[in-house]
Design a protein around this motif. Structure first.
Motif, short mmCIF file in Angstrom:
data_model
loop_
_atom_site.label_atom_id
_atom_site.label_comp_id
_atom_site.label_asym_id
_atom_site.label_seq_id
_atom_site.Cartn_x
_atom_site.Cartn_y
_atom_site.Cartn_z
N LYS A 21 0.94 -1.31 -0.04
CA LYS A 21 -0.11 -0.07 0.13
C LYS A 21 0.93 1.37 0.16
O LYS A 21 0.34 2.46 -0.32
CB LYS A 21 -0.94 0.12 1.32
N SER A 22 2.08 1.18 0.52
CA SER A 22 2.76 2.52 0.54
C SER A 22 3.93 2.64 -0.48
O SER A 22 4.28 3.78 -0.36
CB SER A 22 3.83 2.31 1.78
N HIS A 23 3.84 1.53 -1.34
CA HIS A 23 4.84 1.88 -2.42
C HIS A 23 4.14 1.63 -3.98
O HIS A 23 3.65 0.35 -4.16
CB HIS A 23 6.01 1.00 -2.43
N GLU A 24 3.86 2.58 -4.38
CA GLU A 24 3.24 2.78 -5.87
C GLU A 24 3.83 1.74 -6.87
O GLU A 24 2.91 1.22 -7.81
CB GLU A 24 3.23 4.12 -6.43
N ALA A 25 5.12 1.46 -6.90
CA ALA A 25 5.62 0.31 -7.76
C ALA A 25 4.90 -1.05 -7.47
O ALA A 25 5.02 -1.66 -8.43
CB ALA A 25 7.03 0.25 -7.62
N LEU A 26 4.62 -0.96 -6.41
CA LEU A 26 3.93 -2.45 -6.25
C LEU A 26 2.11 -2.36 -6.43
O LEU A 26 1.55 -3.49 -6.26
CB LEU A 26 4.04 -2.71 -4.48
N TRP A 27 1.77 -1.28 -6.68
CA TRP A 27 0.38 -1.37 -6.91
C TRP A 27 -0.30 -1.90 -8.16
O TRP A 27 -1.05 -2.46 -8.05
CB TRP A 27 -0.29 0.11 -6.92
N GLN A 28 0.38 -1.62 -9.24
CA GLN A 28 0.18 -2.20 -10.66
C GLN A 28 0.03 -3.66 -10.71
O GLN A 28 1.26 -4.25 -10.40
CB GLN A 28 0.80 -1.48 -11.71
N VAL A 29 -1.07 -4.22 -10.97
CA VAL A 29 -0.89 -5.82 -11.00
C VAL A 29 -1.19 -6.26 -12.31
O VAL A 29 -0.70 -7.21 -13.06
CB VAL A 29 -1.97 -6.38 -10.16
N SER A 30 -1.92 -5.62 -13.27
CA SER A 30 -2.52 -5.89 -14.57
C SER A 30 -2.29 -4.72 -15.24
O SER A 30 -3.05 -3.67 -15.23
CB SER A 30 -3.74 -6.57 -14.59
N PRO A 31 -1.73 -4.56 -16.40
CA PRO A 31 -0.67 -5.43 -16.90
C PRO A 31 0.39 -5.40 -15.83
O PRO A 31 0.72 -4.20 -15.45
CB PRO A 31 -0.32 -5.05 -18.41
N PRO A 32 1.38 -6.48 -15.79
CA PRO A 32 2.20 -6.73 -14.81
C PRO A 32 3.44 -5.66 -15.26
O PRO A 32 3.94 -5.49 -16.43
CB PRO A 32 2.84 -7.95 -14.94
N ASN A 33 3.99 -4.95 -14.27
CA ASN A 33 4.91 -3.96 -14.38
C ASN A 33 6.47 -4.37 -14.16
O ASN A 33 6.92 -4.02 -12.82
CB ASN A 33 4.94 -2.52 -13.99
N LEU A 34 6.72 -5.43 -14.79
CA LEU A 34 8.06 -6.14 -14.17
C LEU A 34 9.16 -6.10 -15.20
O LEU A 34 8.85 -6.17 -16.52
CB LEU A 34 7.76 -7.58 -14.21
N GLU A 35 10.42 -5.87 -14.69
CA GLU A 35 11.54 -5.91 -15.76
C GLU A 35 12.33 -6.76 -15.06
O GLU A 35 12.66 -7.30 -13.87
CB GLU A 35 12.19 -4.56 -15.64
N ALA A 36 13.16 -7.56 -15.90
CA ALA A 36 14.21 -8.44 -15.79
C ALA A 36 15.40 -7.92 -14.91
O ALA A 36 15.83 -6.71 -15.22
CB ALA A 36 14.69 -9.31 -16.74
N SER A 37 15.68 -8.69 -13.99
CA SER A 37 16.82 -8.02 -13.12
C SER A 37 18.11 -8.61 -13.73
O SER A 37 18.21 -9.70 -14.58
CB SER A 37 16.84 -8.47 -11.81
N LYS A 38 19.41 -7.92 -14.12
CA LYS A 38 20.42 -8.28 -14.57
C LYS A 38 21.40 -8.99 -13.72
O LYS A 38 22.34 -9.68 -13.95
CB LYS A 38 21.17 -7.13 -15.08
N SER A 39 21.07 -9.01 -12.23
CA SER A 39 21.75 -9.60 -11.19
C SER A 39 21.13 -11.02 -10.99
O SER A 39 19.84 -11.07 -10.66
CB SER A 39 21.60 -8.92 -9.72
N LYS A 40 21.75 -12.10 -11.55
CA LYS A 40 21.41 -13.26 -11.52
C LYS A 40 22.20 -14.39 -10.65
O LYS A 40 23.49 -14.18 -10.45
CB LYS A 40 21.55 -14.09 -12.79
N SER A 41 21.30 -15.24 -10.04
CA SER A 41 22.07 -16.22 -9.29
C SER A 41 21.04 -17.47 -9.03
O SER A 41 19.62 -17.37 -9.07
CB SER A 41 22.21 -15.66 -7.89
N ASP A 42 21.58 -18.76 -9.32
CA ASP A 42 20.92 -19.85 -9.06
C ASP A 42 19.87 -20.04 -7.84
O ASP A 42 20.48 -19.73 -6.83
CB ASP A 42 21.52 -21.32 -9.02
#
Length: 109
Positions: A21-42
């Motif tokens: 509720k306190s972070h607008e980046a988490l409000w949007q669900v559809s369409p999803p607002n996701l970007e791939a992270s460049k930091s990867k680990s198994d």
């Protein structure tokens, strides 16, 4: 009973709901607002939730063991921790040690 326990599942989810509720980046669900992270680990799910100048970088260790990862150059700008604990971060090298099953969320500076 769980409501009084700071370490209960009830309290954990109540905290996550308040965070959403306190972070607008988490409000949007559809369409999803996701970007791939460049930091990867198994064993680590990582992604960025973009939103104007307050994007979030999210890491979830889905394994039963501690995991290490190195932040990409671009992702080093995410330095403000807004959720998580018991992790280790070397800001000079951009390395994170994430305990088993740990979720951490960083906000863009």
């Amino acid at each position: 009973q769980q409501q009084a326990d700071k370490n209960s599942l009830y309290t954990h989810y109540k905290t996550l709901i308040a965070l959403r509720k306190s972070h607008e980046a988490l409000w949007q669900v559809s369409p999803p607002n996701l970007e791939a992270s460049k930091s990867k680990s198994d064993g680590v799910i990582s992604f960025i939730r973009p939103f104007n100048n307050r994007s979030l970088l999210i890491f979830q260790n889905i394994t039963s063991t501690e995991t290490h990862l190195v932040l990409s150059f671009e992702e080093k700008q995410f330095s403000t921790l807004i959720f998580g604990e018991n992790y280790w971060f070397d800001s000079v090298k951009g390395q994170i040690c994430l305990p088993a099953y740990q979720l951490i969320i960083f906000e863009e500076r």
